[in-house]
Design a protein around this motif. Structure first.
Motif, PDB file in Angstrom:
ATOM      1  N   ILE A 166       0.833  -1.205   0.000  1.00  0.00           N
ATOM      2  CA  ILE A 166       0.000   0.000   0.000  1.00  0.00           C
ATOM      3  C   ILE A 166       0.867   1.255   0.000  1.00  0.00           C
ATOM      4  N   LEU A 167       1.900   1.262   0.820  1.00  0.00           N
ATOM      5  CA  LEU A 167       2.791   2.420   0.882  1.00  0.00           C
ATOM      6  C   LEU A 167       3.472   2.653  -0.460  1.00  0.00           C
ATOM      7  N   LEU A 168       3.860   1.578  -1.134  1.00  0.00           N
ATOM      8  CA  LEU A 168       4.500   1.708  -2.445  1.00  0.00           C
ATOM      9  C   LEU A 168       3.551   2.343  -3.450  1.00  0.00           C
ATOM     10  N   LEU A 169       2.305   1.884  -3.471  1.00  0.00           N
ATOM     11  CA  LEU A 169       1.330   2.434  -4.403  1.00  0.00           C
ATOM     12  C   LEU A 169       1.038   3.902  -4.113  1.00  0.00           C
ATOM     13  N   MET A 170       0.931   4.251  -2.826  1.00  0.00           N
ATOM     14  CA  MET A 170       0.647   5.634  -2.445  1.00  0.00           C
ATOM     15  C   MET A 170       1.762   6.578  -2.863  1.00  0.00           C
ATOM     16  N   ARG A 171       2.977   6.087  -2.939  1.00  0.00           N
ATOM     17  CA  ARG A 171       4.103   6.933  -3.350  1.00  0.00           C
ATOM     18  C   ARG A 171       3.948   7.389  -4.791  1.00  0.00           C
ATOM     19  N   TYR A 172       3.274   6.595  -5.610  1.00  0.00           N
ATOM     20  CA  TYR A 172       3.124   6.927  -7.029  1.00  0.00           C
ATOM     21  C   TYR A 172       1.870   7.749  -7.310  1.00  0.00           C
ATOM     22  N   GLY A 173       1.040   7.955  -6.303  1.00  0.00           N
ATOM     23  CA  GLY A 173      -0.150   8.765  -6.490  1.00  0.00           C
ATOM     24  C   GLY A 173      -1.428   7.985  -6.274  1.00  0.00           C
ATOM     25  N   PHE A 174      -2.518   8.706  -6.084  1.00  0.00           N
ATOM     26  CA  PHE A 174      -3.791   8.085  -5.734  1.00  0.00           C
ATOM     27  C   PHE A 174      -4.352   7.248  -6.883  1.00  0.00           C
ATOM     28  N   ARG A 175      -4.077   7.647  -8.111  1.00  0.00           N
ATOM     29  CA  ARG A 175      -4.567   6.890  -9.263  1.00  0.00           C
ATOM     30  C   ARG A 175      -4.008   5.470  -9.282  1.00  0.00           C
ATOM     31  N   TRP A 176      -2.745   5.294  -8.839  1.00  0.00           N
ATOM     32  CA  TRP A 176      -2.149   3.964  -8.800  1.00  0.00           C
ATOM     33  C   TRP A 176      -2.896   3.069  -7.811  1.00  0.00           C
ATOM     34  N   LEU A 177      -3.273   3.666  -6.692  1.00  0.00           N
ATOM     35  CA  LEU A 177      -4.025   2.909  -5.690  1.00  0.00           C
ATOM     36  C   LEU A 177      -5.371   2.473  -6.255  1.00  0.00           C
ATOM     37  N   GLU A 178      -6.046   3.401  -6.934  1.00  0.00           N
ATOM     38  CA  GLU A 178      -7.332   3.073  -7.539  1.00  0.00           C
ATOM     39  C   GLU A 178      -7.187   2.003  -8.623  1.00  0.00           C
ATOM     40  N   ALA A 179      -6.116   2.113  -9.422  1.00  0.00           N
ATOM     41  CA  ALA A 179      -5.894   1.129 -10.489  1.00  0.00           C
ATOM     42  C   ALA A 179      -5.675  -0.263  -9.911  1.00  0.00           C
ATOM     43  N   PHE A 180      -4.954  -0.324  -8.790  1.00  0.00           N
ATOM     44  CA  PHE A 180      -4.710  -1.607  -8.129  1.00  0.00           C
ATOM     45  C   PHE A 180      -6.019  -2.222  -7.661  1.00  0.00           C
ATOM     46  N   VAL A 181      -6.861  -1.414  -7.044  1.00  0.00           N
ATOM     47  CA  VAL A 181      -8.161  -1.891  -6.557  1.00  0.00           C
ATOM     48  C   VAL A 181      -9.030  -2.373  -7.714  1.00  0.00           C
ATOM     49  N   ILE A 182      -9.085  -1.591  -8.790  1.00  0.00           N
ATOM     50  CA  ILE A 182      -9.916  -1.954  -9.943  1.00  0.00           C
ATOM     51  C   ILE A 182      -9.399  -3.233 -10.596  1.00  0.00           C
ATOM     52  N   ALA A 183      -8.065  -3.401 -10.639  1.00  0.00           N
ATOM     53  CA  ALA A 183      -7.485  -4.613 -11.229  1.00  0.00           C
ATOM     54  C   ALA A 183      -7.903  -5.855 -10.437  1.00  0.00           C
ATOM     55  N   LEU A 184      -7.848  -5.767  -9.104  1.00  0.00           N
ATOM     56  CA  LEU A 184      -8.258  -6.906  -8.288  1.00  0.00           C
ATOM     57  C   LEU A 184      -9.764  -7.151  -8.401  1.00  0.00           C
ATOM     58  N   MET A 185     -10.536  -6.070  -8.519  1.00  0.00           N
ATOM     59  CA  MET A 185     -11.976  -6.238  -8.710  1.00  0.00           C
ATOM     60  C   MET A 185     -12.275  -6.943 -10.029  1.00  0.00           C
ATOM     61  N   THR A 186     -11.478  -6.622 -11.050  1.00  0.00           N
ATOM     62  CA  THR A 186     -11.642  -7.278 -12.343  1.00  0.00           C
ATOM     63  C   THR A 186     -11.387  -8.778 -12.227  1.00  0.00           C
ATOM     64  N   ILE A 187     -10.373  -9.143 -11.429  1.00  0.00           N
ATOM     65  CA  ILE A 187     -10.080 -10.564 -11.194  1.00  0.00           C
ATOM     66  C   ILE A 187     -11.256 -11.254 -10.510  1.00  0.00           C
ATOM     67  N   ILE A 188     -11.807 -10.604  -9.471  1.00  0.00           N
ATOM     68  CA  ILE A 188     -12.964 -11.164  -8.757  1.00  0.00           C
ATOM     69  C   ILE A 188     -14.141 -11.345  -9.711  1.00  0.00           C
ATOM     70  N   PHE A 189     -14.397 -10.302 -10.502  1.00  0.00           N
ATOM     71  CA  PHE A 189     -15.506 -10.315 -11.463  1.00  0.00           C
ATOM     72  C   PHE A 189     -15.320 -11.452 -12.467  1.00  0.00           C
ATOM     73  N   ALA A 190     -14.090 -11.595 -12.984  1.00  0.00           N
ATOM     74  CA  ALA A 190     -13.821 -12.639 -13.980  1.00  0.00           C
ATOM     75  C   ALA A 190     -13.966 -14.030 -13.374  1.00  0.00           C
ATOM     76  N   CYS A 191     -13.460 -14.210 -12.151  1.00  0.00           N
ATOM     77  CA  CYS A 191     -13.554 -15.525 -11.494  1.00  0.00           C
ATOM     78  C   CYS A 191     -14.998 -15.965 -11.338  1.00  0.00           C
ATOM     79  N   PHE A 192     -15.849 -15.047 -10.889  1.00  0.00           N
ATOM     80  CA  PHE A 192     -17.245 -15.430 -10.686  1.00  0.00           C
ATOM     81  C   PHE A 192     -18.023 -15.484 -11.995  1.00  0.00           C
ATOM     82  N   GLY A 193     -17.570 -14.728 -13.003  1.00  0.00           N
ATOM     83  CA  GLY A 193     -18.186 -14.850 -14.316  1.00  0.00           C
ATOM     84  C   GLY A 193     -17.969 -16.248 -14.885  1.00  0.00           C
ATOM     85  N   ILE A 194     -16.734 -16.747 -14.768  1.00  0.00           N
ATOM     86  CA  ILE A 194     -16.427 -18.108 -15.219  1.00  0.00           C
ATOM     87  C   ILE A 194     -17.182 -19.129 -14.366  1.00  0.00           C
TER      88      ILE A 194
END
Length: 448
Positions: A166-194
């Protein structure tokens, strides 16, 4: 000395204190186009809603969805839909408060209530975050155990390492944190879609489940699970979180700019929460299709579902997808808990703590009971601890929902952005319903 007011058109009383911008350097740090296609402005606002929606699909919600699907088939889908609609309204009100006033919910509480009341509210919020963190630790530890065979105790210890991510992502800016969250959400969405494709539920039965049925109320066991689903819908810290992170957008701090900001922020959170609806519904639909229709109405725990999915579906990857989604859910939830803790501490106390210290403190408080209970009682004790964490969250809910609805209904605080009478009545009904159902759960938990 009174600080400068960023919103001169709002009427503040003499005793009001206007604190520093919420989230400090991240406030107004993400550019928002003032012209061009509407899609560009929507894309600039996409992010906060997805970070908030994480709380609606965290490991603490999985047990009720699994139990509801295995015991009653698709019947409780209507309850998931209703609870999601209530969440959409409350999160929209939280975003409205943050953008209209420049205050997050914690700061608004500090400006309104006396010091003793604020201390009480702060302590309640901290308990809610620790309880939420507890569910995340358990969920992540279970996922690590299922995927890699790591003992639950060591899995709980490993979760402390997320602070560095989390600290690493925050160093690069808030958008990086949001991108990380959205990427993991995409994984969750894909897993349950399958998972849904593998289960092949009957579409007509699924659609029928979204229609309200009298048995939900007349059957005591179904009613109990329905109350659990609704009661676990709104996470107290999510309201504080959303009111702050919407302010990371650099919309014009004028009446028209804030009006547009509210419109895009509510659109963002509504879309994100509909994705959360899909995930929660997919968990219940999978349990209904795989377990209920095969007569296995006793499936209630996460590890139990994991071990049964592949054999009953006849596809080896089914259980793996389930565990991967659980791991992504647990990791994702830690991000929102960390941010919420920072927002709450700064808003109520004006006290800043280094991010790493804040994260290690809350995670340490969550890890200790998991290690102790797992060592003494094994996996069954961990499952009971997960339920207890949701009970503690329920106890804190009134301390977030009631102030929020009160603030957005106040013309003195909100100015021209005050909600209409009809919306206010609906918000109070929803708040009363959620609080009442949570109180019923608490009474039954302690006196049953």
């Amino acid at each position: 000395m009174k600080e400068s007011v960023a919103y001169p058109d709002l009427q503040w009383s003499a005793h009001d204190h206007v604190p520093r911008p919420s989230l400090g350097k991240f406030n107004a740090s993400i550019p928002v186009p003032v012209s061009g296609h509407w899609m560009r402005r929507l894309l600039a606002f996409i992010g906060p809603g997805y970070m908030v929606s994480v709380g609606y699909m965290d490991p603490g919600n999985w047990a009720t969805d699994l139990a509801g699907g295995s015991k009653f088939g698709y019947m409780l889908l209507s309850v998931i839909l209703l609870s999601n609609l209530m969440a959409i309204l409350l999160q929209a009100l939280a975003a409205r408060l943050g953008i209209a006033t420049g205050l997050d919910l914690a700061q608004a509480c500090r400006n309104t209530y006396s010091r003793p009341v604020n201390i009480l509210l702060w302590l309640a919020c901290e308990m809610a975050i620790i309880a939420c963190d507890l569910a995340e630790v358990i969920g992540t530890a279970i996922a690590l155990n299922l995927l890699f065979g790591i003992p639950l105790v060591w899995g709980a210890v490993i979760t402390a390492a997320d602070v560095f991510l989390i600290l690493l992502l925050m160093r690069y800016g808030f958008r990086w944190l949001e991108a990380f969250v959205i990427a993991l959400m995409t994984i969750i969405f894909a897993c349950f879609g399958i998972q849904m494709l593998l289960a092949q539920p009957a579409i007509s039965d699924v659609l029928g489940g979204f229609l309200p049925q009298a048995e939900v109320v007349t059957n005591p066991a179904a009613l109990y699970l329905a109350i659990g689903i609704i009661g676990a819908t709104v996470m107290p810290h999510n309201l504080y979180l959303h009111s702050s992170i919407v302010q990371t957008r650099a919309y014009a701090r004028t009446e028209e700019g804030r009006r547009q900001g509210i419109r895009w922020a509510v659109t963002d959170s509504t879309i994100a929460l509909m994705l959360a609806l899909f995930v929660n519904a997919a968990i219940l639909i999978t349990a209904a299709t795989v377990f209920h229709q095969a007569g296995r109405t006793d499936v209630e725990e996460i590890d139990q579902a994991y071990h049964l999915l592949s054999p009953m579906l006849g596809v080896g990857i089914a259980s793996i997808l389930f565990a991967v989604a659980l791991l992504a859910s647990g990791i994702n939830s830690t991000v929102t808990a960390t941010l919420a803790g920072q927002i709450i501490m700064e808003g109520f106390l004006h006290l800043r703590m280094p991010d790493w210290a804040r994260r290690l403190l809350t995670r340490g408080l969550a890890i200790i009971p998991v290690i102790v209970v797992t060592s003494l009682y094994g996996e069954s004790g961990t499952a009971k601890l997960l339920v207890l964490s949701q009970v503690v969250l329920s106890m804190q809910l009134p301390f977030a929902v009631i102030p929020l609805v009160r603030f957005v209904s106040s013309r003195k605080l909100m100015g021209t952005f005050v909600i209409g009478r009809g919306v206010a009545v609906l918000a109070w009904i929803i708040a009363s319903l959620i609080v009442g159902l949570n109180l019923k759960l608490l009474i039954e938990f302690f006196w049953s």
